[in-house]
Design a protein around this motif. Sequence first.
Motif, PDB file in Angstrom:
ATOM      1  N   LEU A  19       0.822  -1.219   0.000  1.00  0.00           N
ATOM      2  CA  LEU A  19       0.000   0.000   0.000  1.00  0.00           C
ATOM      3  C   LEU A  19       0.856   1.269   0.000  1.00  0.00           C
ATOM      4  O   LEU A  19       0.495   2.275  -0.616  1.00  0.00           O
TER       5      LEU A  19
ATOM      6  N   ILE B  96       1.902   2.464  -3.651  1.00  0.00           N
ATOM      7  CA  ILE B  96       1.023   2.911  -4.720  1.00  0.00           C
ATOM      8  C   ILE B  96       1.344   4.382  -4.956  1.00  0.00           C
ATOM      9  O   ILE B  96       1.802   5.092  -4.054  1.00  0.00           O
TER      10      ILE B  96
ATOM     11  N   VAL C  18      -8.108   8.372   0.672  1.00  0.00           N
ATOM     12  CA  VAL C  18      -8.534   7.902  -0.646  1.00  0.00           C
ATOM     13  C   VAL C  18      -7.905   6.539  -0.958  1.00  0.00           C
ATOM     14  O   VAL C  18      -8.568   5.643  -1.492  1.00  0.00           O
TER      15      VAL C  18
ATOM     16  N   ASN D 180     -10.027   3.291  -1.679  1.00  0.00           N
ATOM     17  CA  ASN D 180      -9.941   2.613  -2.983  1.00  0.00           C
ATOM     18  C   ASN D 180      -9.629   1.132  -2.825  1.00  0.00           C
ATOM     19  O   ASN D 180     -10.106   0.300  -3.604  1.00  0.00           O
ATOM     20  N   GLN D 181      -8.848   0.780  -1.808  1.00  0.00           N
ATOM     21  CA  GLN D 181      -8.583  -0.647  -1.599  1.00  0.00           C
ATOM     22  C   GLN D 181      -9.808  -1.359  -1.041  1.00  0.00           C
ATOM     23  O   GLN D 181     -10.015  -2.545  -1.301  1.00  0.00           O
TER      24      GLN D 181
ATOM     25  N   THR E  97     -12.800  -0.537  -2.001  1.00  0.00           N
ATOM     26  CA  THR E  97     -13.567  -0.715  -3.239  1.00  0.00           C
ATOM     27  C   THR E  97     -13.074  -1.929  -4.021  1.00  0.00           C
ATOM     28  O   THR E  97     -13.861  -2.728  -4.519  1.00  0.00           O
TER      29      THR E  97
ATOM     30  N   TYR F 119     -15.449   7.769   0.145  1.00  0.00           N
ATOM     31  CA  TYR F 119     -14.847   7.436  -1.142  1.00  0.00           C
ATOM     32  C   TYR F 119     -14.921   5.967  -1.540  1.00  0.00           C
ATOM     33  O   TYR F 119     -14.753   5.655  -2.722  1.00  0.00           O
ATOM     34  N   ALA F 120     -15.087   5.052  -0.593  1.00  0.00           N
ATOM     35  CA  ALA F 120     -15.229   3.652  -1.006  1.00  0.00           C
ATOM     36  C   ALA F 120     -16.577   3.503  -1.700  1.00  0.00           C
ATOM     37  O   ALA F 120     -17.536   4.200  -1.363  1.00  0.00           O
ATOM     38  N   SER F 121     -16.653   2.615  -2.678  1.00  0.00           N
ATOM     39  CA  SER F 121     -17.920   2.460  -3.395  1.00  0.00           C
ATOM     40  C   SER F 121     -19.000   1.999  -2.409  1.00  0.00           C
ATOM     41  O   SER F 121     -18.713   1.268  -1.456  1.00  0.00           O
TER      42      SER F 121
ATOM     43  N   GLU G 213     -22.065   8.120  -7.550  1.00  0.00           N
ATOM     44  CA  GLU G 213     -20.990   8.759  -6.792  1.00  0.00           C
ATOM     45  C   GLU G 213     -20.175   9.684  -7.704  1.00  0.00           C
ATOM     46  O   GLU G 213     -20.457   9.779  -8.900  1.00  0.00           O
TER      47      GLU G 213
ATOM     48  N   ASN H  17      -1.310   0.797  -9.754  1.00  0.00           N
ATOM     49  CA  ASN H  17      -1.469   0.706  -8.292  1.00  0.00           C
ATOM     50  C   ASN H  17      -2.056  -0.642  -7.874  1.00  0.00           C
ATOM     51  O   ASN H  17      -1.706  -1.169  -6.813  1.00  0.00           O
TER      52      ASN H  17
END
Lengths: 311, 311
Positions: free
Chosen positions: A158, A161, A243, A247-248, A250, A281-283, B174, B247
């Motif tokens: 992580l 990235i 973020v 994103n992870q 998601t 921010y996660a879906s 979103e 990423n």
Amino acid sequence: MPTLGIDLGGTFVRAAVVDAKGALISSAKAAVMDRTPEGVVETIAQAATEAVKTAGGVKVDGCGVGAAGQIHKDSGVISVAPNLGWRNVPLGEMLKTRLGYGVKVVNDLSAAAWGELHAGAGRGAQDMLVAYVGSGVGSAIIAGGQLVNGGGGVAGELGHIKVVPGGRRCGCGEHGCLEAYAGGHNLIAQTKELLASGNSRILESLVEDNPDRITPLTLETAADMGDPGAKEIYSRAAGFLAVAVANQVTMLNPARLLLGGGVLMHCPGIRLRVLEGVQAYASRTSREGLLITDAELGDDSGIIGAALLAA
Amino acid sequence: MPTLGIDLGGTFVRAAVVDAKGALISSAKAAVMDRTPEGVVETIAQAATEAVKTAGGVKVDGCGVGAAGQIHKDSGVISVAPNLGWRNVPLGEMLKTRLGYGVKVVNDLSAAAWGELHAGAGRGAQDMLVAYVGSGVGSAIIAGGQLVNGGGGVAGELGHIKVVPGGRRCGCGEHGCLEAYAGGHNLIAQTKELLASGNSRILESLVEDNPDRITPLTLETAADMGDPGAKEIYSRAAGFLAVAVANQVTMLNPARLLLGGGVLMHCPGIRLRVLEGVQAYASRTSREGLLITDAELGDDSGIIGAALLAA
């Protein structure tokens, strides 16, 4: 039957006897004086013997080692261990010969995640992401109850990235990594740069001519006190972390997200931004049913996890 | 024994008889006229019967279904299937009752990845990431030879990671999702917005008063011809895709990265940017030994993968 867990660091080796449920029966610690593979194997053997003796000479069967670095999980070969200066060391085989029973070698964060999964905050979960923000930034992934190692044994990086392609230089030699902005070492480095620029009275007052006193919490405090430069560094780091972790979530849709490491444990502002970030921010579908919690075994997670991996 | 694979779309159902090695023996296609769960089950059964008949009445045992949406892998319940307007449909149970043998239901991209893993470009790999950029953006993850489903069955939502927090509105409701910038539908939408702004002579000449002719390749062509607005949309999309895929290579350390979907197959410029991006932005260790290749089964990957999942 109990097994041995080993936490192999660059400075110390810790060994522990751990029962099949992940309870720590005894432990021992030894300084790494000789960093050659042979020297380290000997230090591990001594710490292991000590831990077994402390446990009343209980019979152990199997040994798991958690080590920082890139590890080939099947062979037990450490491809790269930066803090020991190792390349391609067949630690698993060497240690097996020395100890006389089976040895598994895994990445330290994977070991810690495995410990949390079976004896800590991850109990009952099958799909889990553990995000660590301490001196560095890392993660470990559990999917369907199994560790995700990756083809080369380095899944979960992580910290590496890219959040600013071509951006700030990272300790890994590349540019724009998350760790270059948000890892504890780099939060301190950025704070020292700000201090050296002479543009932060608030920071000067907090540090009192002793830059060695700076911790990530110093930065958070200066930002809270309204220091513009500190706020910029701090908000950028917290925003990137938020973020990136979201994103992870998601991508991996974990049922549980564990937070660990000194920065997340001791900087409440950064921690809050990460929690808010996952919500923002996660879906939507990926965070339905997501439980976010703290890692709970602390420094013992790796040693317990390594032992359980060898059980 | 052969199994049945079903590709359940919003418009058509395809059924195929597939042997244990993933070779397609026969297939049949039927239009989805009635989108109720009962109607769709009947359409699937008809297509399945037709495929079995075409295969000379071969005996099949087991059926796998790949469907777009959020699927609970153990129960076979489709939680959400946007293109059918479904919520919480126990398709697995319904179909099992109708067909008389075991049914597995999985996400369509997971089915496609499974097909590629066992009968396509992923053969021999244990750790694989499949990135699809077509109308939408998605991915599927294989770790240690197993599909990564996530706790809620929605792992791999590459299209919904956030690339501009608070940015362009996505079809999912979103803001700032990768898909909102780089999915084929949104590339077309952004190109139409540029055309409507009256600021692109090059685009006007390419489209000749017929905006319905716009494809992602139209955008790439306009960008290649030097249109500033097209270049901006195009470079932004390609850049976001490149960093996002890189990423995920850093996080998952796949041994193989498969590229699929119309945009990656038919827009050579975007494809090249993604390939370059993985080299430039994925961590050095994560891309050691990485093989990047095209998905090779095309439209059959999902149906083959679904059948193999049921074998």
